[in-house]
Design an enzyme around this catalytic site. Sequence first.
Site, PDB file in Angstrom:
ATOM      1  CD  GLU A   1      14.412  32.827  62.210  1.00  0.00           C
ATOM      2  OE1 GLU A   1      15.253  32.507  61.998  1.00  0.00           O
ATOM      3  OE2 GLU A   1      13.744  33.225  60.131  1.00  0.00           O
ATOM      4  CD  GLU A   2      12.390  33.967  57.699  1.00  0.00           C
ATOM      5  OE1 GLU A   2      14.004  34.566  57.069  1.00  0.00           O
ATOM      6  OE2 GLU A   2      11.789  33.063  56.977  1.00  0.00           O
TER       7      GLU A   2
ATOM      8  CG  HIS B   1      15.811  32.567  52.095  1.00  0.00           C
ATOM      9  ND1 HIS B   1      16.117  33.065  52.498  1.00  0.00           N
ATOM     10  CD2 HIS B   1      15.136  31.524  52.948  1.00  0.00           C
ATOM     11  CE1 HIS B   1      16.235  33.034  53.683  1.00  0.00           C
ATOM     12  NE2 HIS B   1      15.080  33.013  54.316  1.00  0.00           N
TER      13      HIS B   1
END
Length: 344
Positions: A220-221, A321
């Site tokens: 996903e990242e 993040h």
Amino acid sequence: MKYNETTEYMLDVMKRLLAIDSPTGFTQKVSEAAVSEFKKLGFEASLTNKGCVLCNLGGEGNPVIVTAHLDTLGGIVSEVKANGRLKISNLGGLRAVNCETENVRIYARNGKVYDGCLQLLDPSTHVNPKVGTEERTFDTTEIVIDEDVHTKEETLALGITNGCFVCFDPRTVITESGYLKSRYLDDKLAAAVLFALARKVKEGKLSLKRKVYLFLSTYEEVGHGGKAGLPSDAEEILAVDMGCVGLGLEGSERKVSICAKDAHGPYDYSVTNELVRLSEERKLNYAVDVYLNYSSDAQAAIAAGKDYKHALIGPGVYASHGYERSHVEGAENTLALLEAYLSL
């Protein structure tokens, strides 16, 4: 602080998932752990070809995918330097300014794991007067390995080469006041919410009014977690990912966030409206926001050509993040909204 049985289970799963290093591209162990956890709950779960986890919770009609992701930010060795230290390239949106002086684990190709730390080049304030003003990038920082290595050859002899994964310590803390602090709450907190949902279904505390798949993605990242491996009969996808907290937004760590639009466009209006209506009806602490620097696996599925209605919710996460913070109440509100939506 003691919580109800469901919340205690959710926090336990969160801690166990966070303890497994899983930067994007290095997720086999966490995916296998997720399959094992589903099996402990009494569900069958399987791995897709690229390591995503798929579990059918049951129910009949109008199939919906509820997705979270198991991969995290991290680093990969891009150069073994002449001094034996490591230059890294980021995986996902990792930024050097958010991880300077953090401890890391370096996974060598030979299976050994070494400790280290990300430091600014020449980081001593007693030696370098520019420490406070130098820009922090992955060109101005390096991984210092906690081994007696001083040359490239000595580091290579450890089995550390280009392409080895570098994993940052999550430093998970749950405070007495209910705050959750850790790297990678994006998105292992949401994954834990999905396990709590599955547990309630198995215990008969939640009756599904439609067919529900749980999909725990990898990659996903880097944007393609939700592009493949999805059930062919699904009509809808609901991403459960971190809610943004920051200036100009209504979301907070204690709320479930409902995203109306992200960097790739709006989410389905009818589904989003229903999520808002249920939040009001159940008196949940919620927010509706627009995320300008964000995307999700639901958007990835749409970009891949899936004909789904799509939506995005999740617990609010501050300092995304970086060293992130959320709250138990945000996770509980997210679980409550999922329960309401899936039991309609």
